[in-house]
Design a protein around this motif. Structure first.
Motif, PDB file in Angstrom:
ATOM      1  N   ARG A  78       1.041  -1.391   0.043  1.00 48.15           N
ATOM      2  CA  ARG A  78       0.058   0.056  -0.051  1.00 48.15           C
ATOM      3  C   ARG A  78       0.734   1.139  -0.050  1.00 48.15           C
ATOM      4  NH1 ARG A  78      -2.681  -1.555   4.931  1.00 48.15           N
ATOM      5  NH2 ARG A  78      -3.551  -3.674   4.329  1.00 48.15           N
ATOM      6  N   LYS A  79       0.604   2.066  -0.821  1.00 51.07           N
ATOM      7  CA  LYS A  79       1.093   3.576  -0.982  1.00 51.07           C
ATOM      8  C   LYS A  79       1.061   4.040   0.531  1.00 51.07           C
ATOM      9  CE  LYS A  79       1.627   7.428  -3.913  1.00 51.07           C
ATOM     10  NZ  LYS A  79       1.137   8.114  -5.160  1.00 51.07           N
ATOM     11  N   GLY A  80       2.193   4.644   0.905  1.00 47.95           N
ATOM     12  CA  GLY A  80       2.754   5.046   2.188  1.00 47.95           C
ATOM     13  C   GLY A  80       2.744   4.351   3.435  1.00 47.95           C
ATOM     14  N   ASP A  81       2.767   2.840   3.162  1.00 49.46           N
ATOM     15  CA  ASP A  81       3.194   2.017   4.355  1.00 49.46           C
ATOM     16  C   ASP A  81       4.638   2.197   4.432  1.00 49.46           C
ATOM     17  OD1 ASP A  81       0.417   0.954   4.603  1.00 49.46           O
ATOM     18  OD2 ASP A  81       1.027  -0.931   3.717  1.00 49.46           O
ATOM     19  N   LEU A  82       5.098   2.185   5.794  1.00 49.06           N
ATOM     20  CA  LEU A  82       6.232   2.280   6.229  1.00 49.06           C
ATOM     21  C   LEU A  82       7.114   0.990   6.373  1.00 49.06           C
ATOM     22  CD1 LEU A  82       5.928   5.002   9.035  1.00 49.06           C
ATOM     23  CD2 LEU A  82       6.701   5.143   6.585  1.00 49.06           C
ATOM     24  N   GLU A  83       6.180  -0.111   6.563  1.00 50.06           N
ATOM     25  CA  GLU A  83       7.004  -1.534   6.491  1.00 50.06           C
ATOM     26  C   GLU A  83       6.244  -2.354   5.453  1.00 50.06           C
ATOM     27  OE1 GLU A  83       6.828  -3.379  10.393  1.00 50.06           O
ATOM     28  OE2 GLU A  83       6.882  -1.660  11.365  1.00 50.06           O
ATOM     29  N   LEU A  84       7.291  -3.090   5.000  1.00 54.02           N
ATOM     30  CA  LEU A  84       6.926  -4.424   3.904  1.00 54.02           C
ATOM     31  C   LEU A  84       6.077  -5.146   4.808  1.00 54.02           C
ATOM     32  CD1 LEU A  84      10.258  -4.861   2.186  1.00 54.02           C
ATOM     33  CD2 LEU A  84       8.492  -3.325   1.607  1.00 54.02           C
ATOM     34  N   SER A  85       5.176  -5.795   3.846  1.00 53.89           N
ATOM     35  CA  SER A  85       4.371  -6.832   4.261  1.00 53.89           C
ATOM     36  C   SER A  85       5.070  -8.008   4.401  1.00 53.89           C
ATOM     37  CB  SER A  85       3.119  -7.172   3.333  1.00 53.89           C
ATOM     38  OG  SER A  85       3.473  -7.752   2.035  1.00 53.89           O
ATOM     39  N   SER A  86       4.713  -9.005   5.260  1.00 54.33           N
ATOM     40  CA  SER A  86       5.328 -10.162   5.509  1.00 54.33           C
ATOM     41  C   SER A  86       5.711 -11.058   4.040  1.00 54.33           C
ATOM     42  CB  SER A  86       4.785 -11.204   6.349  1.00 54.33           C
ATOM     43  OG  SER A  86       3.512 -11.689   5.900  1.00 54.33           O
ATOM     44  N   GLY A  87       4.773 -10.985   3.157  1.00 54.05           N
ATOM     45  CA  GLY A  87       4.913 -11.905   1.770  1.00 54.05           C
ATOM     46  C   GLY A  87       6.240 -10.876   1.212  1.00 54.05           C
TER      47      GLY A  87
END
Length: 103
Positions: A78-87
């Motif tokens: 997602r644009k703006g997420d500070l962390e990468l998803s686990s996947g």
């Protein structure tokens, strides 16, 4: 001679109407590189109604991907997420591992 170590293919798992076209393009690409490992990133797994990993495996005919290492990883970005998803983190770590192993 190709120096590629891995094919990475990103699929919008929330748009099943495109799966037939995606399947066609994926298998054309696989035919050009019959021995490279394949990583399919099933993106948009966070959206309601997105296709499950199992259903996507079937829709893309991944059982017909040939004699290669196969990784199918659910992701979302997602644009703006500070962390990468686990996947995404799993995919990144696997890519790093494969590059450092030289295959």
């Amino acid at each position: 001679m190709s120096k590629a170590l891995l094919l990475v293919f990103v699929v919008d798992s929330s748009d099943p109407e495109l799966f037939a076209v995606v399947n066609k393009h994926l298998h054309e690409l696989l035919a050009l590189h019959p021995y490279l490992p394949l990583m399919v990133l099933a993106n948009k797994q966070d959206l309601p109604g997105s296709c499950s990993i199992t259903d996507l495996h079937d829709a893309l005919s991944l059982s017909e991907a040939g004699d290669r290492r196969l990784f199918l990883i659910g992701t979302h970005v997602r644009k703006g997420d500070l962390e990468l998803s686990s996947g995404v983190q799993d995919a990144r770590n696997l890519i790093f591992q494969m590059v450092s192993d030289g295959r």
